[in-house]
Design a protein around this motif. Structure first.
Motif, PDB file in Angstrom:
ATOM      1  N   PHE A 149       0.847  -1.209   0.000  1.00  0.00           N
ATOM      2  CA  PHE A 149       0.000   0.000   0.000  1.00  0.00           C
ATOM      3  C   PHE A 149       0.877   1.251   0.000  1.00  0.00           C
ATOM      4  O   PHE A 149       2.014   1.210   0.486  1.00  0.00           O
ATOM      5  CB  PHE A 149      -0.929  -0.016   1.226  1.00  0.00           C
ATOM      6  CG  PHE A 149      -0.209  -0.118   2.542  1.00  0.00           C
ATOM      7  CD1 PHE A 149       0.213   1.010   3.223  1.00  0.00           C
ATOM      8  CD2 PHE A 149       0.047  -1.371   3.098  1.00  0.00           C
ATOM      9  CE1 PHE A 149       0.880   0.902   4.434  1.00  0.00           C
ATOM     10  CE2 PHE A 149       0.724  -1.487   4.310  1.00  0.00           C
ATOM     11  CZ  PHE A 149       1.141  -0.352   4.986  1.00  0.00           C
ATOM     12  N   PRO A 150       0.357   2.355  -0.537  1.00  0.00           N
ATOM     13  CA  PRO A 150       1.140   3.589  -0.580  1.00  0.00           C
ATOM     14  C   PRO A 150       1.528   4.027   0.825  1.00  0.00           C
ATOM     15  O   PRO A 150       0.706   3.979   1.735  1.00  0.00           O
ATOM     16  CB  PRO A 150       0.182   4.606  -1.213  1.00  0.00           C
ATOM     17  CG  PRO A 150      -0.809   3.785  -1.956  1.00  0.00           C
ATOM     18  CD  PRO A 150      -0.962   2.515  -1.172  1.00  0.00           C
ATOM     19  N   GLY A 151       2.767   4.415   0.978  1.00  0.00           N
ATOM     20  CA  GLY A 151       3.244   4.883   2.278  1.00  0.00           C
ATOM     21  C   GLY A 151       3.901   3.789   3.100  1.00  0.00           C
ATOM     22  O   GLY A 151       4.444   4.062   4.166  1.00  0.00           O
ATOM     23  N   MET A 152       3.874   2.572   2.606  1.00  0.00           N
ATOM     24  CA  MET A 152       4.407   1.479   3.432  1.00  0.00           C
ATOM     25  C   MET A 152       5.931   1.489   3.487  1.00  0.00           C
ATOM     26  O   MET A 152       6.603   1.973   2.587  1.00  0.00           O
ATOM     27  CB  MET A 152       3.890   0.113   2.949  1.00  0.00           C
ATOM     28  CG  MET A 152       4.767  -0.617   1.957  1.00  0.00           C
ATOM     29  SD  MET A 152       4.077  -2.219   1.427  1.00  0.00           S
ATOM     30  CE  MET A 152       4.255  -3.223   2.897  1.00  0.00           C
ATOM     31  N   LYS A 153       6.433   0.951   4.605  1.00  0.00           N
ATOM     32  CA  LYS A 153       7.873   0.728   4.744  1.00  0.00           C
ATOM     33  C   LYS A 153       8.062  -0.784   4.589  1.00  0.00           C
ATOM     34  O   LYS A 153       7.492  -1.565   5.358  1.00  0.00           O
ATOM     35  CB  LYS A 153       8.365   1.147   6.139  1.00  0.00           C
ATOM     36  CG  LYS A 153       8.000   2.582   6.485  1.00  0.00           C
ATOM     37  CD  LYS A 153       8.947   3.585   5.857  1.00  0.00           C
ATOM     38  CE  LYS A 153       8.529   5.011   6.120  1.00  0.00           C
ATOM     39  NZ  LYS A 153       7.676   5.589   5.067  1.00  0.00           N
ATOM     40  N   HIS A 154       8.832  -1.147   3.583  1.00  0.00           N
ATOM     41  CA  HIS A 154       8.978  -2.569   3.302  1.00  0.00           C
ATOM     42  C   HIS A 154      10.443  -2.973   3.208  1.00  0.00           C
ATOM     43  O   HIS A 154      11.255  -2.261   2.625  1.00  0.00           O
ATOM     44  CB  HIS A 154       8.257  -2.933   2.000  1.00  0.00           C
ATOM     45  CG  HIS A 154       8.336  -4.387   1.712  1.00  0.00           C
ATOM     46  ND1 HIS A 154       7.575  -5.312   2.389  1.00  0.00           N
ATOM     47  CD2 HIS A 154       9.137  -5.108   0.877  1.00  0.00           C
ATOM     48  CE1 HIS A 154       7.881  -6.525   1.973  1.00  0.00           C
ATOM     49  NE2 HIS A 154       8.831  -6.430   1.062  1.00  0.00           N
ATOM     50  N   LEU A 155      10.736  -4.125   3.760  1.00  0.00           N
ATOM     51  CA  LEU A 155      12.103  -4.646   3.711  1.00  0.00           C
ATOM     52  C   LEU A 155      12.134  -5.953   2.916  1.00  0.00           C
ATOM     53  O   LEU A 155      11.445  -6.915   3.266  1.00  0.00           O
ATOM     54  CB  LEU A 155      12.601  -4.890   5.145  1.00  0.00           C
ATOM     55  CG  LEU A 155      13.953  -5.588   5.282  1.00  0.00           C
ATOM     56  CD1 LEU A 155      15.077  -4.765   4.634  1.00  0.00           C
ATOM     57  CD2 LEU A 155      14.284  -5.826   6.766  1.00  0.00           C
ATOM     58  N   ASP A 156      12.930  -5.958   1.848  1.00  0.00           N
ATOM     59  CA  ASP A 156      13.124  -7.188   1.084  1.00  0.00           C
ATOM     60  C   ASP A 156      14.533  -7.699   1.366  1.00  0.00           C
ATOM     61  O   ASP A 156      15.522  -7.084   0.947  1.00  0.00           O
ATOM     62  CB  ASP A 156      12.924  -6.930  -0.406  1.00  0.00           C
ATOM     63  CG  ASP A 156      13.070  -8.209  -1.226  1.00  0.00           C
ATOM     64  OD1 ASP A 156      12.518  -9.244  -0.797  1.00  0.00           O
ATOM     65  OD2 ASP A 156      13.755  -8.178  -2.258  1.00  0.00           O
ATOM     66  N   VAL A 157      14.610  -8.792   2.093  1.00  0.00           N
ATOM     67  CA  VAL A 157      15.901  -9.334   2.516  1.00  0.00           C
ATOM     68  C   VAL A 157      16.392 -10.377   1.507  1.00  0.00           C
ATOM     69  O   VAL A 157      15.581 -11.066   0.884  1.00  0.00           O
ATOM     70  CB  VAL A 157      15.784  -9.930   3.938  1.00  0.00           C
ATOM     71  CG1 VAL A 157      17.052 -10.672   4.329  1.00  0.00           C
ATOM     72  CG2 VAL A 157      15.504  -8.820   4.941  1.00  0.00           C
ATOM     73  N   ALA A 158      17.718 -10.440   1.354  1.00  0.00           N
ATOM     74  CA  ALA A 158      18.328 -11.263   0.301  1.00  0.00           C
ATOM     75  C   ALA A 158      17.752 -10.812  -1.032  1.00  0.00           C
ATOM     76  O   ALA A 158      17.455 -11.616  -1.909  1.00  0.00           O
ATOM     77  CB  ALA A 158      18.099 -12.764   0.542  1.00  0.00           C
ATOM     78  N   GLY A 159      17.586  -9.508  -1.144  1.00  0.00           N
ATOM     79  CA  GLY A 159      16.852  -8.909  -2.263  1.00  0.00           C
ATOM     80  C   GLY A 159      17.592  -8.931  -3.580  1.00  0.00           C
ATOM     81  O   GLY A 159      17.010  -8.624  -4.621  1.00  0.00           O
ATOM     82  N   GLY A 160      18.878  -9.287  -3.550  1.00  0.00           N
ATOM     83  CA  GLY A 160      19.642  -9.500  -4.783  1.00  0.00           C
ATOM     84  C   GLY A 160      19.529  -8.366  -5.770  1.00  0.00           C
ATOM     85  O   GLY A 160      19.830  -7.208  -5.469  1.00  0.00           O
ATOM     86  N   THR A 161      19.052  -8.691  -6.955  1.00  0.00           N
ATOM     87  CA  THR A 161      19.036  -7.720  -8.041  1.00  0.00           C
ATOM     88  C   THR A 161      17.699  -6.971  -8.134  1.00  0.00           C
ATOM     89  O   THR A 161      17.421  -6.341  -9.144  1.00  0.00           O
ATOM     90  CB  THR A 161      19.376  -8.406  -9.383  1.00  0.00           C
ATOM     91  OG1 THR A 161      18.398  -9.435  -9.612  1.00  0.00           O
ATOM     92  CG2 THR A 161      20.748  -9.048  -9.348  1.00  0.00           C
TER      93      THR A 161
END
Ligand code: SAM
Length: 260
Positions: free
Chosen positions: A54-66
């Protein structure tokens, strides 16, 4: 001693994983397409649709690579944002922030280049951070969402990764993990075994010039806990409403959990 043995095994594992992703970074995206016959794109789409960004979210993608997952999260938020223009949503797209964390700078560099090509600037909404999934540099309760795609299988201590995921999420935050898993469908399992033990290493040798790394990846799939066991580990880390969805008969599974 058994401790000494374990220590060596862990060092060996870290070294191998490091080698794998340093040596494959440049051919990584191509290999993904080849090995999964393009299916990894659909699996990542499915992961992100479960996240419901959703707009405004704080998101963490771990082992996010490329950046494959991060780009999808952003694209989805953009489309939600446009629909919300006529609605009453107060959070703006500008508040959105996606953090891509990976231990390997080569992978992140490929991701950064792709981000520039796509017109996503760092100061805008995307950060690339080198870091270890087992000891994240993010604050407690700072993220609305956490994803890890094809990353947790290669870490040394799965439990540490899960407890870090739990720590950095806000209450109500969602954990999602996409991972190669265990096929339990007769006949299909045999075909899949031949494919992964023979075809994948050969493809690794021909395309990435590295048979051993891809052989290691295949073996790591066998060693990874099955769907039920992994769900239990997620629960033990504190997550609730833990569930999983098998895709292609369990070739991959998406596990999810909430921090309540
Ligand atoms: N998520 C991306 C995707 O789906 O295309 C990349 C997946 S790739 C198979 C696995 C990634 O995990 C690599 O980029 C590797 O550098 C990273 N990785 C391995 N161990 C890690 C750790 N302990 N912490 C953070 N990243 C790690």
């Amino acid at each position: 001693t058994s401790f000494g043995y374990k220590q060596v095994r862990e060092e060996e594992k870290s070294r191998l994983v490091g080698n794998v992703f340093s040596s494959v970074a440049s051919s990584y995206d191509l290999m993904n397409d080849l090995m999964s016959v393009g299916l990894h794109r659909l699996w990542k789409d499915r992961l992100v649709s479960k996240l419901n960004p959703f707009p405004g979210m704080k998101h963490l993608d771990v082992a996010g690579g490329t950046g494959d997952v991060a780009f999808r999260v952003l694209e989805r938020i953009k489309s939600v944002g446009h629909r919300a223009m006529q609605g009453t949503l107060t959070a703006t797209e500008e508040d959105t922030h996606i953090y891509v964390c990976d231990i390997n700078p080569n992978m992140l560099n490929v991701g950064k280049k792709r981000a520039v090509e796509r017109g996503y600037s760092e100061e805008h909404c995307l950060s690339w951070i080198q870091g270890d999934a087992e000891a994240l540099s993010f604050e407690d309760g700072s993220m609305d969402g956490y994803t890890i795609a094809f990353g947790i299988r290669n870490v040394t201590h799965i439990e540490k990764v899960l407890s870090e995921a739990y720590r950095v999420l806000k209450r109500g935050g969602r954990f999602l993990c996409l991972e190669l898993s265990h096929v339990d469908v007769p006949v299909f399992k045999q075909i899949y075994d031949v494919y992964s033990f023979s075809v994948v290493p050969t493809m690794g040798e021909l395309v990435a010039g590295d048979r051993q790394s891809y052989q290691y990846l295949v073996e790591s799939i066998r060693r990874f806990p099955n769907q039920e066991k992994f769900a239990q580990m997620i629960q033990e880390a504190g997550f609730e409403r833990v569930e999983y969805e098998n895709l292609v008969g369990g070739v991959v599974a998406i596990h999810s959990g909430l921090k309540l």
